[in-house]
Design an enzyme around this catalytic site. Sequence first.
Site, short mmCIF file in Angstrom:
data_model
loop_
_atom_site.label_atom_id
_atom_site.label_comp_id
_atom_site.label_asym_id
_atom_site.label_seq_id
_atom_site.Cartn_x
_atom_site.Cartn_y
_atom_site.Cartn_z
N ASP A 171 -145.53 34.25 -28.00
CA ASP A 171 -146.18 35.03 -26.95
C ASP A 171 -145.30 36.07 -26.29
O ASP A 171 -145.56 36.51 -25.18
CB ASP A 171 -146.67 34.06 -25.87
CG ASP A 171 -145.54 33.26 -25.24
OD1 ASP A 171 -144.37 33.53 -25.54
OD2 ASP A 171 -145.83 32.34 -24.44
N GLU A 225 -147.19 29.09 -33.82
CA GLU A 225 -147.44 28.63 -32.45
C GLU A 225 -148.64 29.38 -31.85
O GLU A 225 -148.60 29.98 -30.78
CB GLU A 225 -146.21 28.77 -31.54
CG GLU A 225 -146.24 27.87 -30.32
CD GLU A 225 -145.09 28.11 -29.35
OE1 GLU A 225 -145.10 29.11 -28.63
OE2 GLU A 225 -144.16 27.27 -29.31
N GLU A 235 -147.18 36.61 -20.97
CA GLU A 235 -147.23 35.86 -22.22
C GLU A 235 -148.64 35.44 -22.64
O GLU A 235 -148.98 35.44 -23.82
CB GLU A 235 -146.32 34.63 -22.14
CG GLU A 235 -144.82 34.95 -22.16
CD GLU A 235 -144.25 35.34 -20.81
OE1 GLU A 235 -144.99 35.31 -19.80
OE2 GLU A 235 -143.06 35.68 -20.76
N HIS A 267 -136.84 30.96 -15.60
CA HIS A 267 -136.75 32.40 -15.88
C HIS A 267 -138.08 33.14 -15.78
O HIS A 267 -138.12 34.36 -15.86
CB HIS A 267 -136.19 32.62 -17.28
CG HIS A 267 -137.10 32.15 -18.38
ND1 HIS A 267 -138.13 32.93 -18.86
CD2 HIS A 267 -137.15 30.99 -19.06
CE1 HIS A 267 -138.77 32.25 -19.80
NE2 HIS A 267 -138.20 31.07 -19.95
N ARG A 318 -141.26 35.34 -15.27
CA ARG A 318 -141.49 36.53 -14.44
C ARG A 318 -142.31 36.23 -13.19
O ARG A 318 -142.04 36.74 -12.12
CB ARG A 318 -142.25 37.57 -15.25
CG ARG A 318 -141.39 38.65 -15.80
CD ARG A 318 -142.08 39.35 -16.95
NE ARG A 318 -141.07 39.55 -17.98
CZ ARG A 318 -140.41 40.66 -18.17
NH1 ARG A 318 -140.67 41.71 -17.46
NH2 ARG A 318 -139.48 40.75 -19.09
N HIS A 358 -130.32 31.85 -16.85
CA HIS A 358 -130.82 32.90 -17.74
C HIS A 358 -130.20 34.25 -17.36
O HIS A 358 -129.99 34.52 -16.18
CB HIS A 358 -132.35 32.95 -17.58
CG HIS A 358 -133.06 33.76 -18.62
ND1 HIS A 358 -133.04 35.13 -18.64
CD2 HIS A 358 -133.85 33.39 -19.66
CE1 HIS A 358 -133.77 35.58 -19.64
NE2 HIS A 358 -134.27 34.54 -20.29
C1 UD1 Z 1 -138.47 36.87 -22.49
C2 UD1 Z 1 -139.95 36.69 -22.82
C3 UD1 Z 1 -140.45 35.33 -22.35
C4 UD1 Z 1 -139.56 34.21 -22.87
C5 UD1 Z 1 -138.11 34.51 -22.47
C6 UD1 Z 1 -137.23 33.44 -23.06
C7 UD1 Z 1 -141.37 38.68 -22.78
C8 UD1 Z 1 -142.22 39.57 -21.95
N1 UD1 Z 1 -140.74 37.69 -22.12
O1 UD1 Z 1 -138.35 36.96 -21.07
O2 UD1 Z 1 -141.76 35.14 -22.85
O3 UD1 Z 1 -139.97 33.01 -22.29
O4 UD1 Z 1 -137.73 35.80 -23.00
O5 UD1 Z 1 -135.96 33.45 -22.51
O6 UD1 Z 1 -141.28 38.87 -23.97
N2 UD1 Z 1 -130.78 39.53 -20.99
C9 UD1 Z 1 -129.47 39.68 -21.38
N3 UD1 Z 1 -129.05 39.06 -22.53
C10 UD1 Z 1 -129.87 38.29 -23.29
C11 UD1 Z 1 -131.21 38.12 -22.86
C12 UD1 Z 1 -131.64 38.76 -21.72
O7 UD1 Z 1 -128.68 40.35 -20.73
O8 UD1 Z 1 -129.43 37.76 -24.32
C13 UD1 Z 1 -131.24 40.23 -19.76
C14 UD1 Z 1 -131.34 41.75 -19.97
O9 UD1 Z 1 -130.98 42.40 -18.80
C15 UD1 Z 1 -132.83 41.93 -20.27
C16 UD1 Z 1 -133.41 40.91 -19.32
O10 UD1 Z 1 -132.54 39.78 -19.40
O11 UD1 Z 1 -133.28 43.25 -20.04
C17 UD1 Z 1 -134.84 40.51 -19.57
O12 UD1 Z 1 -135.07 40.19 -20.93
P1 UD1 Z 1 -136.60 40.17 -21.48
O13 UD1 Z 1 -136.60 39.69 -22.90
O14 UD1 Z 1 -137.26 41.46 -21.22
O15 UD1 Z 1 -137.31 39.13 -20.55
P2 UD1 Z 1 -137.07 37.57 -20.37
O16 UD1 Z 1 -137.23 37.31 -18.92
O17 UD1 Z 1 -135.83 37.17 -21.04
N1 UDP Z 2 -132.03 26.71 -24.46
C1 UDP Z 2 -130.72 26.97 -24.87
N2 UDP Z 2 -129.77 27.21 -23.91
C2 UDP Z 2 -130.05 27.23 -22.58
C3 UDP Z 2 -131.39 26.99 -22.17
C4 UDP Z 2 -132.35 26.75 -23.13
O1 UDP Z 2 -130.43 26.95 -26.06
O2 UDP Z 2 -129.13 27.45 -21.77
C5 UDP Z 2 -133.07 26.47 -25.49
C6 UDP Z 2 -133.96 25.27 -25.29
O3 UDP Z 2 -133.45 24.15 -26.00
C7 UDP Z 2 -135.31 25.73 -25.86
C8 UDP Z 2 -135.29 27.22 -25.66
O4 UDP Z 2 -133.94 27.59 -25.42
O5 UDP Z 2 -135.41 25.49 -27.25
C9 UDP Z 2 -136.17 27.63 -24.51
O6 UDP Z 2 -135.98 28.98 -24.22
P1 UDP Z 2 -136.43 29.67 -22.87
O7 UDP Z 2 -136.54 28.65 -21.80
O8 UDP Z 2 -135.53 30.83 -22.66
O9 UDP Z 2 -137.87 30.28 -23.26
P2 UDP Z 2 -139.35 29.68 -23.26
O10 UDP Z 2 -139.37 28.45 -24.10
O11 UDP Z 2 -139.75 29.45 -21.85
O12 UDP Z 2 -140.15 30.80 -23.85
#
Ligand code: UD1
Ligand code: UDP
Length: 374
Positions: free
Chosen positions: A97, A119, A133, A215, A217, A248
């Site tokens: 998603d 999924e 999502e 994390h 939104r 996160h």
């Molecule tokens: C995204 C997904 C969410 C998922 C989550 C898992 C969307 C809209 N959201 O949200 O569904 O649950 O990932 O974690 O697709 N960032 C870093 N390094 C990283 C990752 C993120 O610096 O490795 C920071 C960056 O500033 C980035 C921000 O986090 O711009 C947001 O990342 P983004 O993928 O847009 O949203 P998430 O909140 O991570």
């Molecule tokens: N996870 C990880 N390191 C962390 C936190 C979570 O490897 O510090 C793993 C966790 O085991 C799970 C996945 O990341 O498999 C969940 O990711 P996240 O919570 O970012 O996204 P969501 O599942 O909510 O989309």
Amino acid sequence: MKIKILIVFGTRPEAIKMAPLVLKFLGNHNFETKVCVTAQHREMLDQVLDFFEIIPDFDLDLMKPNQNLYSLTATIIESMKPVLDELKPDYVYVHGDTTTSMAVGIAAFYSGAKICHVEAGLRTFNRQYPFPEEFNRQLTGKIADYHFAPTILSKENLLAENIHEENILVTGNTVIDALLYGIEKVNSENFKDGEIENLKTFLDFQKRIILVTGHRRENHGEGLINICDALKTIAQNHLDVQIIYPVHLNPNVVGPVNELLGGIENIHLVSPLAYPAFIWLMEKSYLIITDSGGIQEEAPSLGKPVLVTRTTTERPEAVNEGTVILVGTDSNKISEETEKLLNNSEYYNGMSMLHNPYGDGKATERIVNFIEKL
Ligand code: UD1
Ligand code: UDP
């Protein structure tokens, strides 16, 4: 001629859940399998690729600090064109998603490939929760040709949207395939991990551990502040408990969490842990407080009760089984439920029963067999 498969993902959870599928396809010589990462996440994606030893064939390297949904969506669609033009895949696999799933689904549709949605079928039926999502998943469901639903309930959701039954397969969630692979590797004799060794230096295993992540939104701002308030209360009332929170990297999370919870003795704020250290820590924990989708699915396999800091979930199966409770972002509710689990062992034992409704570790095998039969 081999069937051409392209598997695309971009965030940490997609990478974890697609990794076993990548490995399964790569091991089957009826397929020519390529992997493309959008790198919607960078560091958190690379941690997963390292652990599963996956080297992407295409890396779009798209992440920008504090990126927004508009430009991320547009850039993914645009950047997928050359990949799809070059490869001309028969099937494109997307997961779940995220913005990557939805945007790659659209691009793959334009290319004429068949789209396989892993999924599929989870629903809250409220497009604002989780945001964006729920909408991403519904849209990807509309675009997909084949739907790999983790549970019977998710299949029923798809049937109710008039998806043809022959295009849906109930597989279990690939997160369990990943978890079983991961736990076996982490517990194997030769496995050494710097992060795990580091955790051992400051965690006191005589004390109970509460593992926290967050994390979403829709929780940014007030929700996150309330969650932090609750954690502070729990830490102050229970010096016999340690809270560990891998934070996160989203700036809307790191900033407030560090500000509100930094410097409290029994709260450890750490950077996101790589998958092996995280699953190791889940096993060592007493209870988990999270808004994560994937963690809700993993925890029942490890017998860990989960308090979910959301008011609604597209994963009601474990709530119905009684291993997960939705506590929302009301700080009183979060601390009250935590108190109950810390103080009432009968209540705790009732929640930590080991049945997992999300899978048996054979989801990837079912997905590959399905395509092979086509
Ligand atoms: C995204 C997904 C969410 C998922 C989550 C898992 C969307 C809209 N959201 O949200 O569904 O649950 O990932 O974690 O697709 N960032 C870093 N390094 C990283 C990752 C993120 O610096 O490795 C920071 C960056 O500033 C980035 C921000 O986090 O711009 C947001 O990342 P983004 O993928 O847009 O949203 P998430 O909140 O991570
Ligand atoms: N996870 C990880 N390191 C962390 C936190 C979570 O490897 O510090 C793993 C966790 O085991 C799970 C996945 O990341 O498999 C969940 O990711 P996240 O919570 O970012 O996204 P969501 O599942 O909510 O989309």
